[in-house]
Motif scaffolding. Sequence first.
Motif, PDB file in Angstrom:
ATOM      1  N   LEU A   3       0.822  -1.210   0.000  1.00 28.92           N
ATOM      2  CA  LEU A   3       0.000   0.000   0.000  1.00 28.92           C
ATOM      3  C   LEU A   3       0.854   1.258   0.000  1.00 28.92           C
ATOM      4  O   LEU A   3       0.592   2.191  -0.765  1.00 28.92           O
ATOM      5  N   SER A   6       2.573   1.917  -3.308  1.00 32.11           N
ATOM      6  CA  SER A   6       1.588   2.315  -4.317  1.00 32.11           C
ATOM      7  C   SER A   6       1.190   3.773  -4.158  1.00 32.11           C
ATOM      8  O   SER A   6       1.117   4.531  -5.144  1.00 32.11           O
ATOM      9  N   ILE A   7       0.967   4.200  -2.921  1.00 35.36           N
ATOM     10  CA  ILE A   7       0.606   5.597  -2.677  1.00 35.36           C
ATOM     11  C   ILE A   7       1.759   6.517  -3.054  1.00 35.36           C
ATOM     12  O   ILE A   7       1.546   7.576  -3.665  1.00 35.36           O
ATOM     13  N   LYS A  10       1.959   6.924  -6.819  1.00 36.32           N
ATOM     14  CA  LYS A  10       0.879   7.752  -7.344  1.00 36.32           C
ATOM     15  C   LYS A  10       1.086   9.226  -7.011  1.00 36.32           C
ATOM     16  O   LYS A  10       0.761  10.102  -7.814  1.00 36.32           O
ATOM     17  N   PRO A 274      -3.791  -2.107  -1.822  1.00 34.56           N
ATOM     18  CA  PRO A 274      -3.281  -1.335  -2.973  1.00 34.56           C
ATOM     19  C   PRO A 274      -4.289  -1.184  -4.100  1.00 34.56           C
ATOM     20  O   PRO A 274      -4.332  -0.144  -4.765  1.00 34.56           O
ATOM     21  N   SER A 276      -7.403  -0.940  -3.668  1.00 35.13           N
ATOM     22  CA  SER A 276      -8.514  -0.132  -3.138  1.00 35.13           C
ATOM     23  C   SER A 276      -8.078   1.291  -2.828  1.00 35.13           C
ATOM     24  O   SER A 276      -8.723   1.970  -2.018  1.00 35.13           O
ATOM     25  N   THR A 277      -6.998   1.763  -3.472  1.00 34.79           N
ATOM     26  CA  THR A 277      -6.454   3.080  -3.140  1.00 34.79           C
ATOM     27  C   THR A 277      -7.484   4.182  -3.321  1.00 34.79           C
ATOM     28  O   THR A 277      -7.627   5.071  -2.468  1.00 34.79           O
ATOM     29  N   ALA A 281      -8.817   6.434  -0.298  1.00 45.57           N
ATOM     30  CA  ALA A 281      -8.646   7.886  -0.313  1.00 45.57           C
ATOM     31  C   ALA A 281      -9.976   8.594  -0.105  1.00 45.57           C
ATOM     32  O   ALA A 281     -10.061   9.595   0.620  1.00 45.57           O
ATOM     33  N   TYR A 348      -9.112  10.522  -7.261  1.00 47.01           N
ATOM     34  CA  TYR A 348      -9.297   9.396  -6.349  1.00 47.01           C
ATOM     35  C   TYR A 348     -10.728   9.361  -5.818  1.00 47.01           C
ATOM     36  O   TYR A 348     -11.342   8.300  -5.698  1.00 47.01           O
TER      37      TYR A 348
END
Length: 360
Positions: A3, A6-7, A10, A274, A276-277, A281, A348
């Motif tokens: 996670l 991934s954030i 992005k 990840p 479900s980002t 958010a 998001y």
Amino acid sequence: MNLLSSISRKLVSDSKRILLTPVETAKEAKYTVRGVREGEIPPHEPLKTVGATLGALLLVLALLFPVYWILQAALSGSGASLYSSNGISLFPDDPTLQPFVWVVGDLIIPTYRISMAVPLSDLAVVFNTPQITFLDASAHGVENPSGFKHFLWNSLTVAIPTVLISMSLVVPASYALSRRKFIFRRKILFLYVLLTQVGGGLGIALLIGLYAIYVQFGFNDSKLALSVYYAATAVPFNTWLLKTYMDGIPVAYEEAAVVDGAPPWRVVWEIILPLSTAGLATVFIFTFLTGWTEFVVAQTLLGTENYTLPVGLYALIGEYSVPWARFSAFALTFATPIMLVYLFAQRYIEGGLSFGGISG
């Protein structure tokens, strides 16, 4: 992939996209002009695009006009009224930043330095804290700055626990309702839907009951107790929202991870979260705004020392008059972080709402 990585990716991607937007726009304009000159693009196509852009720009300006009106009041020298005896004016007569200086107050940042008063062998160390002053309010005619920084701290100490408590409940509950089969699962889902719908109708009765219970147990002036209440009100809707988002994640991803020998916690941490980002958010922002902007319950339960920003803004209203310049500057300073967060996380939020079945 997890996670946090991934954030991070992005965030870096969004930053690059924002910085390169002017360059990409210039390239597209150059390509369009060349296409029109060479006859590859019909002239009416870019004209339609320009017309649609101008129409959208006019609509946005019309929607943002109230914000500009408040900004004009904040920049006004007198700030006695939102109206002018000379009619509507698009620019303040005597613009000044003094109301914003009054809101922000003194900006003093302490810097920590260690100085040796005696030889190091004696192990005597003296600490001093010189300060760097970025803004001296008294130099701008402001003698009594607002308590914005105090209200800001109160809001943060309410909003952050609200997010932590609600997310610690929403994420596992959403995953369980989306991926696990257990007794009374459907009834719990219906209960979540019911709790998201009846809150408004019972709001006054619940507020009275909540105040009586908090006073009885001595929690009526506790920011943590207020955060617990905000988290409780945020859990039903956000659990349903994140659950419906997780429903759209193919089960095959989890099955492949299980076949590879991944334990359940790794499946959730490295597969589900990840993917479900966007939903996370959206839930994060909604729960944060619950603790950041709520006014009625905060005013009812908190004392003067624990007032949050919305209550502090309301406290500026006098019995017979309103200091509109300071009121407007306070409101804009309070709203600016919210606007920036929404602009940054817009895609998001849209992705979380659309995949969550609430688009439209």
